[in-house]
Write a protein that holds these residues in place. Structure first.
Motif, PDB file in Angstrom:
ATOM      1  N   THR A 467       0.830  -1.204   0.000  1.00 16.73           N
ATOM      2  CA  THR A 467       0.000   0.000   0.000  1.00 16.73           C
ATOM      3  C   THR A 467       0.865   1.256   0.000  1.00 16.73           C
ATOM      4  O   THR A 467       0.581   2.236  -0.714  1.00 16.73           O
ATOM      5  CB  THR A 467      -0.921  -0.001   1.231  1.00 16.73           C
ATOM      6  N   LEU A 468       1.950   1.224   0.779  1.00 16.76           N
ATOM      7  CA  LEU A 468       2.858   2.378   0.801  1.00 16.76           C
ATOM      8  C   LEU A 468       3.519   2.571  -0.558  1.00 16.76           C
ATOM      9  O   LEU A 468       3.621   3.701  -1.069  1.00 16.76           O
ATOM     10  CB  LEU A 468       3.916   2.178   1.883  1.00 16.76           C
ATOM     11  N   ILE A 469       3.947   1.439  -1.154  1.00 15.78           N
ATOM     12  CA  ILE A 469       4.618   1.558  -2.462  1.00 15.78           C
ATOM     13  C   ILE A 469       3.664   2.121  -3.508  1.00 15.78           C
ATOM     14  O   ILE A 469       4.001   3.046  -4.268  1.00 15.78           O
ATOM     15  CB  ILE A 469       5.164   0.185  -2.892  1.00 15.78           C
ATOM     16  N   LEU A 470       2.446   1.553  -3.534  1.00 10.31           N
ATOM     17  CA  LEU A 470       1.463   2.041  -4.496  1.00 10.31           C
ATOM     18  C   LEU A 470       1.103   3.499  -4.236  1.00 10.31           C
ATOM     19  O   LEU A 470       0.932   4.302  -5.161  1.00 10.31           O
ATOM     20  CB  LEU A 470       0.197   1.173  -4.442  1.00 10.31           C
ATOM     21  N   GLY A 471       0.957   3.829  -2.935  1.00 13.29           N
ATOM     22  CA  GLY A 471       0.565   5.202  -2.602  1.00 13.29           C
ATOM     23  C   GLY A 471       1.599   6.214  -3.020  1.00 13.29           C
ATOM     24  O   GLY A 471       1.282   7.221  -3.689  1.00 13.29           O
ATOM     25  N   TYR A 472       2.852   5.985  -2.627  1.00 19.06           N
ATOM     26  CA  TYR A 472       3.894   6.943  -2.970  1.00 19.06           C
ATOM     27  C   TYR A 472       4.196   6.927  -4.464  1.00 19.06           C
ATOM     28  O   TYR A 472       4.582   7.944  -5.038  1.00 19.06           O
ATOM     29  CB  TYR A 472       5.149   6.684  -2.148  1.00 19.06           C
ATOM     30  N   ALA A 473       4.013   5.773  -5.122  1.00 14.38           N
ATOM     31  CA  ALA A 473       4.205   5.738  -6.575  1.00 14.38           C
ATOM     32  C   ALA A 473       3.161   6.597  -7.260  1.00 14.38           C
ATOM     33  O   ALA A 473       3.446   7.304  -8.239  1.00 14.38           O
ATOM     34  CB  ALA A 473       4.134   4.296  -7.078  1.00 14.38           C
ATOM     35  N   GLU A 474       1.923   6.562  -6.772  1.00 18.57           N
ATOM     36  CA  GLU A 474       0.878   7.382  -7.373  1.00 18.57           C
ATOM     37  C   GLU A 474       1.142   8.859  -7.134  1.00 18.57           C
ATOM     38  O   GLU A 474       0.962   9.700  -8.035  1.00 18.57           O
ATOM     39  CB  GLU A 474      -0.483   6.990  -6.782  1.00 18.57           C
ATOM     40  N   LEU A 475       1.614   9.213  -5.922  1.00 22.70           N
ATOM     41  CA  LEU A 475       1.927  10.608  -5.636  1.00 22.70           C
ATOM     42  C   LEU A 475       3.112  11.068  -6.497  1.00 22.70           C
ATOM     43  O   LEU A 475       3.152  12.205  -6.997  1.00 22.70           O
ATOM     44  CB  LEU A 475       2.243  10.792  -4.152  1.00 22.70           C
ATOM     45  N   LEU A 476       4.078  10.154  -6.650  1.00 23.61           N
ATOM     46  CA  LEU A 476       5.255  10.508  -7.437  1.00 23.61           C
ATOM     47  C   LEU A 476       4.897  10.726  -8.901  1.00 23.61           C
ATOM     48  O   LEU A 476       5.496  11.574  -9.581  1.00 23.61           O
ATOM     49  CB  LEU A 476       6.306   9.403  -7.309  1.00 23.61           C
ATOM     50  N   SER A 477       3.914   9.965  -9.396  1.00 24.69           N
ATOM     51  CA  SER A 477       3.559  10.077 -10.815  1.00 24.69           C
ATOM     52  C   SER A 477       3.071  11.479 -11.153  1.00 24.69           C
ATOM     53  O   SER A 477       3.152  11.916 -12.298  1.00 24.69           O
ATOM     54  CB  SER A 477       2.480   9.037 -11.164  1.00 24.69           C
ATOM     55  N   ASP A 713      -1.867   1.301  13.186  1.00 30.43           N
ATOM     56  CA  ASP A 713      -0.687   1.030  14.009  1.00 30.43           C
ATOM     57  C   ASP A 713       0.600   1.072  13.207  1.00 30.43           C
ATOM     58  O   ASP A 713       1.696   1.129  13.786  1.00 30.43           O
ATOM     59  CB  ASP A 713      -0.829  -0.332  14.698  1.00 30.43           C
ATOM     60  N   ASP A 714       0.544   1.042  11.877  1.00 33.03           N
ATOM     61  CA  ASP A 714       1.749   1.144  11.052  1.00 33.03           C
ATOM     62  C   ASP A 714       2.028   2.629  10.797  1.00 33.03           C
ATOM     63  O   ASP A 714       1.223   3.330  10.172  1.00 33.03           O
ATOM     64  CB  ASP A 714       1.542   0.385   9.733  1.00 33.03           C
ATOM     65  N   ASP A 715       3.180   3.098  11.277  1.00 28.51           N
ATOM     66  CA  ASP A 715       3.483   4.528  11.205  1.00 28.51           C
ATOM     67  C   ASP A 715       3.526   5.028   9.765  1.00 28.51           C
ATOM     68  O   ASP A 715       2.967   6.092   9.441  1.00 28.51           O
ATOM     69  CB  ASP A 715       4.817   4.820  11.892  1.00 28.51           C
ATOM     70  N   ALA A 716       4.216   4.298   8.888  1.00 28.04           N
ATOM     71  CA  ALA A 716       4.361   4.763   7.499  1.00 28.04           C
ATOM     72  C   ALA A 716       3.011   4.813   6.799  1.00 28.04           C
ATOM     73  O   ALA A 716       2.706   5.782   6.083  1.00 28.04           O
ATOM     74  CB  ALA A 716       5.321   3.845   6.751  1.00 28.04           C
ATOM     75  N   LEU A 717       2.176   3.788   6.983  1.00 34.48           N
ATOM     76  CA  LEU A 717       0.870   3.767   6.347  1.00 34.48           C
ATOM     77  C   LEU A 717      -0.029   4.850   6.934  1.00 34.48           C
ATOM     78  O   LEU A 717      -0.837   5.463   6.232  1.00 34.48           O
ATOM     79  CB  LEU A 717       0.224   2.386   6.517  1.00 34.48           C
TER      80      LEU A 717
END
Length: 838
Positions: A467-477, A713-717
């Motif tokens: 989810t983090l990878i997909l999220g930041y990839a979408e923001l980066l796009s 509970d996951d800080d990054a997410l």
């Protein structure tokens, strides 16, 4: 005539007149005392004495014997004795003293001498000799002669008495012997009887014979349920169960323990071993023949015989019932039970043995007609030898093929007590093949559960990362617009994340945390549509052959997982043919049933056959195990076949694997048709099959506001979600757990519009947190997120107030769901959403 006494049947009065003897009362048998007395009279009268009298006081008679001379008539003799009280007194005196005495001439002109009649040790009577006054007096020689004659007479009388008593004793012993013989015969007779009616009838007949009675009865039982056996002289014995109908029976005495008499009846109790009354035996005979002590003892013996017979009958019935019960238990036992001799010759077996060893049911006619299977006998023979010499007889496991299929048996042997020289052996056999398979299945299920728990935990964390990878990839796009190289790299990151997401889904299938979404599909059409893709995957050195049925019934399966299963099977076939080969994909329609309790129905068969390296038996047996792979590190996950089996089983189908090392492998899948499963869902391929409300296209107002409680509970997410929510113009309250969320709300005094929470949290879950908050805020909207839980977690919340978002997800998907719920809450109009608002 003279008076006579009748005591004890021994009394006699003899009168001699002119040489004639007359018997005036019952005399003893011939050659008895009367002959002795007659001889004495003939010798003494008239030359020695005018008349002679013999008295035996031991008989309790006034006069035992009276002998008179020929000068007096019989009537005068009787009168003389009737009037001669002095004479009787003289004879009584001599008898009591035991010494002779002589008297001078009395007033009647008679001289008398009385001598004691003595046996060996006692005086039994007296003899009187009388002479007239004209006769000479008794001399010393006369007295000596009288003494000698009377002494000899006493000895003769005692000898006759002994002979008489001997005859009486003989007759008594013969009578007792006859009675005992009848008792023994009765005892033997009742020993073979098996009901109380027969016992009552037999013993009543025996009692009448033993006592020579006019009637004998045997009453068994209580008043209300008595059995009465009755035997009458000259009639056939009968038996009835109505005692009250016979008013002539004597009264019962339940407390009696000794014989008793009642009228003409002699009765004795029937007492069991506990001295409790079980009835009575009663006999009746002529009143002139009294019952003696021996009769009372015989009556008690008959009562004891009846009680013993009843107890033996009860014991026989209990033994018979126990044998029947034991036989039923043995036959009902799930274990095969076989009795044999020391050589293994079979004597008895139960129904389980008949089923296991293919024997007929046991009966007395087929004893010894069955034999052990040869391979079973070889194993058991060792056990038999060990047990007979006192060795161990623990269970032994062995395999056998006598049924045509390899079975795993367990056997044990024990020695049975035997009265003969050859002992009996009890052999227990049990087919544990199914138990072993079930145990292995349970172990497999346990391993699957443990692996599923591990996979679920890994999938949860992995989904967060994706989810983090997909999220930041979408923001980066959004920041690389116009830079084609960077945009291509971002798209590659997103594609890789999507593939990782599918791998996570396979991990979740191990633990079965995510249910399938079955829809109606046309298998043949689906395979044809994917034919080009499959052939490209197989490569140019592999020939793909298709044998698809012209028409196949629709199936009800998860479409995505079904396509993934076909793809995985083809990829496995490609990897098994590194130098190329042939792949055959076939579909057929069959009428069959894998459940014997159901009628055959239409099934679609899909088989995928390769000409690759194949598998050995050990590999084939484990090929469906999760995480098992032979491809080596970084080449296989071991999840494809496990996921395939899960899909097929959840679709009520069967998947098998046939493989020969060096020749190739065939995976065959049988799936029931849609109609056979009677599935109510008529969705076609492409439907989501979800009951949830699908979020609408991304639209919102230019100015949307609201407060969101974010619990993750996951800080990054949590940072990613907070960033997406804040960019949409929402105020965010953060919490790392459900307990922390409650504390945050306790300090917060403003309105709360939306709860966004992960489901998997420490201690209290996100679903429980939502239920608790909606209890105080019924209008609160809820977004629940999870990579392992199912979508039905929102069913317990306020209807229409919640949506479920599966991890991994893109920020745009997440925001679409959030804004849709907030719009529903405020009923605001929708406007297109700009990039800046996200």
């Amino acid at each position: 005539m003279s008076d006579t006494a009748t005591s004890s049947g021994r009394q006699v009065v003899l009168a001699y007149h002119e040489g004639r003897r007359e018997v005036l009362s019952s005399a003893p048998p011939a050659n008895g005392p009367s002959q002795l007395f007659g001889g004495l009279a003939r010798a003494a009268i008239p030359g020695f004495a005018r008349w002679v009298a013999v008295v035996d006081p031991s008989s309790n008679a006034e006069f035992s014997h009276c002998v008179v001379d020929h000068q007096h008539s019989l009537a005068l003799c009787a009168q003389r004795w009737a009037d001669g009280l002095d004479v009787r007194a003289e004879m009584d005196e001599v008898t009591s003293r035991g010494a002779s005495n002589a008297w001078p001439v009395d007033e009647r002109g008679e001289r008398r001498v009385v001598a004691p009649l003595t046996g060996e040790e006692r005086t039994t009577g007296a003899v009187l000799f009388s002479r007239g006054d004209s006769d000479p007096a008794f001399s010393r020689g006369d007295l000596d002669a009288i003494y000698d004659v009377v002494t000899a007479l006493g000895v003769d009388l005692e000898r006759l008495e002994l002979r008489h008593q001997s005859r009486l004793a003989l007759r008594a012993s013969q009578r007792v012997a006859s009675q005992l013989h009848q008792l023994i015969s009765a005892s033997l007779a009742v020993g073979t009887l098996d009901d109380e009616f027969a016992i009552a009838q037999t013993l009543a007949r025996s009692a009448r014979g033993v006592f020579d009675a006019d009637r004998a009865v045997l009453v068994l039982g209580e008043d209300d349920g008595s059995i009465v056996g009755s035997a009458l002289r000259g009639r056939i014995p009968r038996v009835s169960d109505i005692a009250g109908a016979d008013d002539d029976l004597p009264e019962r005495r339940p407390l009696a323990i000794e014989p008793w008499t009642q009228g003409d009846w002699l009765c004795a109790p029937v007492l069991d071993s506990q001295r409790r009354s079980r009835g009575m035996v009663a006999v009746r005979r002529s009143a002139t023949v009294a019952f003696g002590d021996e009769d009372r003892e015989l009556a008690m013996l008959l009562g004891q015989l009846a009680a013993t017979s009843l107890e033996a009958l009860g014991l026989t019935h209990r033994i018979r019932d126990n044998e029947t019960r034991l036989r039923i238990l043995v036959d009902a036992a799930p274990v095969s039970i076989v009795e044999s001799d020391a050589t293994g010759r079979i004597r008895l077996w139960n129904q389980s043995a008949s089923r296991l060893l293919r024997w007929p049911e046991f009966s007395a006619h087929n004893d010894g007609e069955v034999d052990w299977p040869e391979d079973v006998r070889e194993v058991l023979a060792t056990l038999w030898r060990d047990v007979l010499v006192g060795g161990l007889h623990d269970n032994v496991e062995f395999t056998t093929n006598f049924t045509g299929r390899e079975r795993l048996l367990t056997g044990s042997v024990a020695v049975l007590p035997s009265g003969g020289d050859s002992p009996s052996l009890l052999t227990l056999l049990d087919d544990i093949t199914d138990q072993r398979e079930l145990r292995e299945e349970v172990r497999h299920a346990h391993r699957m559960e443990l692996r599923g728990q591990v996979a679920s935990s890994v999938a949860h964390d992995f989904n967060n990362l994706i989810t983090l990878i997909l999220g930041y990839a979408e923001l980066l796009s959004r920041h690389v617009a116009g830079d084609e190289t960077s945009r291509a790299l971002v798209e590659e990151i997103q594609a890789t994340s999507s593939r990782a997401s599918k791998l996570t889904a396979q991990l979740q299938s191990i633990g079965r945390t995510e249910p399938t979404a079955p829809v109606r599909v046309d298998v043949t059409e689906m395979l044809r549509r994917n034919a080009e893709v499959l052939e490209r995957i197989m490569g140019s050195n592999t020939v793909v052959e298709w044998e698809l049925a012209d028409a196949t019934p629709d199936l009800t399966v998860d479409a995505d997982l079904f396509e993934q299963m076909i793809l995985n099977l083809c990829v496995n076939a490609r990897d098994a043919m590194p130098e190329g080969g042939s792949l055959m994909i076939r579909t057929e329609v069959h009428e069959l049933s894998f459940d014997t309790s159901r009628a055959p129905s239409q099934h679609v068969m899909i088989s995928i056959t390769d000409t690759g390296v194949g598998m050995d038996e050990a590999t084939r047996a484990r090929c469906f195990e999760p995480l098992f792979t032979t491809k080596g590190p970084f080449k296989g996950t071991g999840l494809g076949l496990a996921s395939a089996r899960r899909l097929v089983e959840e679709s009520d189908g069967v998947i098998t694997c046939d493989s020969t090392l060096g020749e190739g492998t065939t995976f065959t899948v049988w799936l029931p048709s849609h109609d056979a499963r009677q599935h109510a869902d008529d969705d076609v391929v492409g439907g989501e099959g979800s009951q949830e409300e699908t979020p609408s296209p991304r639209t919102t107002r230019d100015a949307i506001a609201g407060t969101v409680l974010l619990c993750e509970d996951d800080d990054a997410l949590r940072r990613l979600a907070r960033h997406a929510l804040q960019r949409s113009g929402l105020s965010v309250l953060e919490a790392i757990s459900a307990e922390d969320a409650l504390e945050v709300l306790a300090r917060y005094e403003g309105p709360l519009d939306l709860l966004v929470s992960d489901i998997v949290l420490p201690e209290m879950s996100g679903q429980q947190l939502a239920e608790r908050l909606q209890g105080d805020r019924p209008d609160l909207m809820v977004v629940l997120m999870s990579g392992t839980a199912s979508r039905d977690v929102i069913d317990l919340l306020v209807p229409g107030s919640a949506i479920f978002i599966a991890k991994p997800f893109r920020p745009s998907e997440f925001i679409d769901g959030v804004l849709t719920l907030l719009r529903k809450r405020t009923n605001t109009s929708e406007v297109p959403l700009t990039d800046d608002s996200r």
